[in-house]
Scaffold this motif. Structure first.
Motif, PDB file in Angstrom:
ATOM      1  N   UNK A  76       0.857  -1.192   0.000  1.00  0.00           N
ATOM      2  CA  UNK A  76       0.000   0.000   0.000  1.00  0.00           C
ATOM      3  C   UNK A  76       0.896   1.245   0.000  1.00  0.00           C
ATOM      4  N   UNK A  77       0.465   2.308  -0.673  1.00  0.00           N
ATOM      5  CA  UNK A  77       1.294   3.519  -0.770  1.00  0.00           C
ATOM      6  C   UNK A  77       0.943   4.526   0.319  1.00  0.00           C
ATOM      7  N   UNK A  78      -0.351   4.620   0.622  1.00  0.00           N
ATOM      8  CA  UNK A  78      -0.825   5.606   1.591  1.00  0.00           C
ATOM      9  C   UNK A  78      -1.993   4.997   2.368  1.00  0.00           C
ATOM     10  N   UNK A  79      -2.043   5.256   3.680  1.00  0.00           N
ATOM     11  CA  UNK A  79      -3.072   4.653   4.517  1.00  0.00           C
ATOM     12  C   UNK A  79      -3.528   5.629   5.585  1.00  0.00           C
ATOM     13  N   UNK A  80      -4.814   5.573   5.951  1.00  0.00           N
ATOM     14  CA  UNK A  80      -5.260   6.294   7.144  1.00  0.00           C
ATOM     15  C   UNK A  80      -6.016   5.312   8.025  1.00  0.00           C
ATOM     16  N   UNK A  81      -5.974   5.526   9.342  1.00  0.00           N
ATOM     17  CA  UNK A  81      -6.661   4.621  10.254  1.00  0.00           C
ATOM     18  C   UNK A  81      -6.920   5.293  11.584  1.00  0.00           C
ATOM     19  N   UNK A  82      -7.826   4.696  12.387  1.00  0.00           N
ATOM     20  CA  UNK A  82      -8.159   5.236  13.711  1.00  0.00           C
ATOM     21  C   UNK A  82      -7.344   4.497  14.755  1.00  0.00           C
ATOM     22  N   UNK A  83      -6.790   5.252  15.710  1.00  0.00           N
ATOM     23  CA  UNK A  83      -5.938   4.638  16.734  1.00  0.00           C
ATOM     24  C   UNK A  83      -6.136   5.365  18.063  1.00  0.00           C
ATOM     25  N   UNK A  84      -6.994   4.808  18.918  1.00  0.00           N
ATOM     26  CA  UNK A  84      -7.245   5.367  20.245  1.00  0.00           C
ATOM     27  C   UNK A  84      -7.591   6.845  20.225  1.00  0.00           C
ATOM     28  N   UNK A  85      -8.568   7.233  19.405  1.00  0.00           N
ATOM     29  CA  UNK A  85      -9.018   8.626  19.371  1.00  0.00           C
ATOM     30  C   UNK A  85      -8.227   9.504  18.411  1.00  0.00           C
ATOM     31  N   UNK A 102      -4.579   8.407  12.170  1.00  0.00           N
ATOM     32  CA  UNK A 102      -3.178   8.269  11.771  1.00  0.00           C
ATOM     33  C   UNK A 102      -3.117   8.182  10.248  1.00  0.00           C
ATOM     34  N   UNK A 103      -2.185   8.882   9.667  1.00  0.00           N
ATOM     35  CA  UNK A 103      -1.957   8.779   8.224  1.00  0.00           C
ATOM     36  C   UNK A 103      -0.508   8.407   7.978  1.00  0.00           C
ATOM     37  N   UNK A 104      -0.290   7.500   7.025  1.00  0.00           N
ATOM     38  CA  UNK A 104       1.086   7.106   6.693  1.00  0.00           C
ATOM     39  C   UNK A 104       1.287   7.063   5.188  1.00  0.00           C
ATOM     40  N   UNK A 105       2.464   7.497   4.773  1.00  0.00           N
ATOM     41  CA  UNK A 105       2.832   7.447   3.367  1.00  0.00           C
ATOM     42  C   UNK A 105       4.153   6.681   3.253  1.00  0.00           C
ATOM     43  N   UNK A 106       4.178   5.631   2.433  1.00  0.00           N
ATOM     44  CA  UNK A 106       5.341   4.736   2.336  1.00  0.00           C
ATOM     45  C   UNK A 106       6.598   5.482   1.889  1.00  0.00           C
ATOM     46  N   UNK A 107       7.741   5.078   2.487  1.00  0.00           N
ATOM     47  CA  UNK A 107       9.020   5.715   2.185  1.00  0.00           C
ATOM     48  C   UNK A 107       9.998   4.655   1.671  1.00  0.00           C
ATOM     49  N   UNK A 108      10.538   4.874   0.488  1.00  0.00           N
ATOM     50  CA  UNK A 108      11.447   3.901  -0.133  1.00  0.00           C
ATOM     51  C   UNK A 108      12.841   4.479  -0.317  1.00  0.00           C
ATOM     52  N   UNK A 109      13.839   3.605  -0.336  1.00  0.00           N
ATOM     53  CA  UNK A 109      15.213   4.038  -0.630  1.00  0.00           C
ATOM     54  C   UNK A 109      15.269   4.352  -2.126  1.00  0.00           C
ATOM     55  N   UNK A 110      14.891   5.581  -2.465  1.00  0.00           N
ATOM     56  CA  UNK A 110      14.767   5.940  -3.883  1.00  0.00           C
ATOM     57  C   UNK A 110      16.127   6.067  -4.564  1.00  0.00           C
TER      58      UNK A 110
END
Ligand code: HEC
Length: 178
Positions: free
Chosen positions: A125-134, A137-145
Motif C-alpha cells: 500500500x502507498x498511503x493509509x489512514x486509520x483510527x488509533x485510540x481517538x 493516523x496517516x502514513x505514506x510509504x518511504x522507499x530508498x529511492x
C-alpha cells in the motif's frame, strides 16, 4: 386522520433530518482523511525540494548533509531531520518518520495499530489512514529511492540492519491527528 397526518409529518421531518445529517457526517470524515493526505503530500514535496533543490546545490559549494549539522559550520540537516524539524514547528497534530528498522527508537511504530499499518505499507500500500485510540493516523510509504539512502543507513553507528539496498521499503512519513 389528523393523528396520521401528524405522524406522517414527524416521520417526514425525521427522514429529512437524517438526509441532512448523514452526508454532513460523511463529509466530516472525508475531510479529515483528505486533510491528512494533503499534509502527507505537502511534507513529501517539501522533502523532495530540500533533497533536490537545497542539498544537491549546497554540495557543489562544499556544504554537506551532516547529522551533527548544528555543530558543523559546513553541514546542513539530513532529509529525515528536515521532516522532524518541520514537525517541531507544528501545533495541533504530530508529524514524524517511522522506520521498519529505525536508527533511533523514537522512530519506531508507537502502537499495535501503527505496527499493523506499517506492515500493510510494507505489503504494497502507498498511503493509509486509520483510527488509533481517538487519533487519526496517516502514513505514506518511504522507499530508498537512491542508493545514498541505503548507504548512509547501512553504515550509521546505530543501525541494526546493514543490507539496505536501493528500492527497499524503509518506513513511512506519519501524521497523527486528534
Ligand atoms: C547521510 C545519511 C542519511 C541519508 C543519505 C539518508 N538518511 Fe534516513 N536517516 C538518517 C538518520 C541519521 C536518521 C535519524 C534521524 C533522526 O531521527 O534524528 C534517518 C531516519 C530515517 C527514517 C526514520 C527511521 C529511522 O531509521 O530512524 C527513514 C524512514 C529514513 N531515514 C529514510 C531515508 C530515505 C528514504 C533516504 C533517501 C531518500 C534517507 N533516509 C537518506 C540518515 C540518512
Amino acid at each position: 386522520m389528523k393523528r396520521l397526518t401528524a405522524i406522517g409529518t414527524m416521520l417526514g421531518v425525521f427522514m429529512l433530518g437524517l438526509l441532512l445529517v448523514l452526508p454532513a457526517g460523511q463529509a466530516a470524515d472525508m475531510s479529515k482523511g483528505k486533510a491528512i493526505e494533503m499534509v502527507l503530500a505537502t511534507v513529501k514535496a517539501a522533502r523532495t525540494v530540500y533533497v533536490k533543490g537545497v542539498l544537491a546545490d549546497a554540495k557543489k559549494g562544499g556544504i554537506k548533509g551532516n547529522e551533527a549539522w548544528v555543530k558543523d559550520d559546513h553541514g546542513i540537516m539530513l532529509p529525515a531531520q528536515f521532516v522532524k524539524e518541520i514537525g517541531k514547528e507544528i501545533r495541533g497534530f504530530e508529524l514524524g518518520l517511522l522506520g521498519t528498522d529505525p536508527l533511533y527508537a523514537s522512530n519506531a511504530a508507537k502502537s499495535p495499530k501503527e505496527k499493523e499499518m506499517l506492515a500493510a505499507l510494507a505489503g504494497g500500500k502507498k498511503i493509509l489512514t486509520g483510527e488509533d485510540g481517538g487519533k487519526t493516523i496517516g502514513m505514506s510509504a518511504d522507499f530508498a529511492i537512491v542508493q545514498g539512502c541505503a548507504d548512509c543507513h547501512n553504515k550509521h553507528p546505530k543501525t541494526t540492519k546493514k543490507d539496505w539496498k536501493k528500492g527497499d521499503f524503509m518506513g513511512a512519513i506519519v501524521v497523527r491527528m486528534k
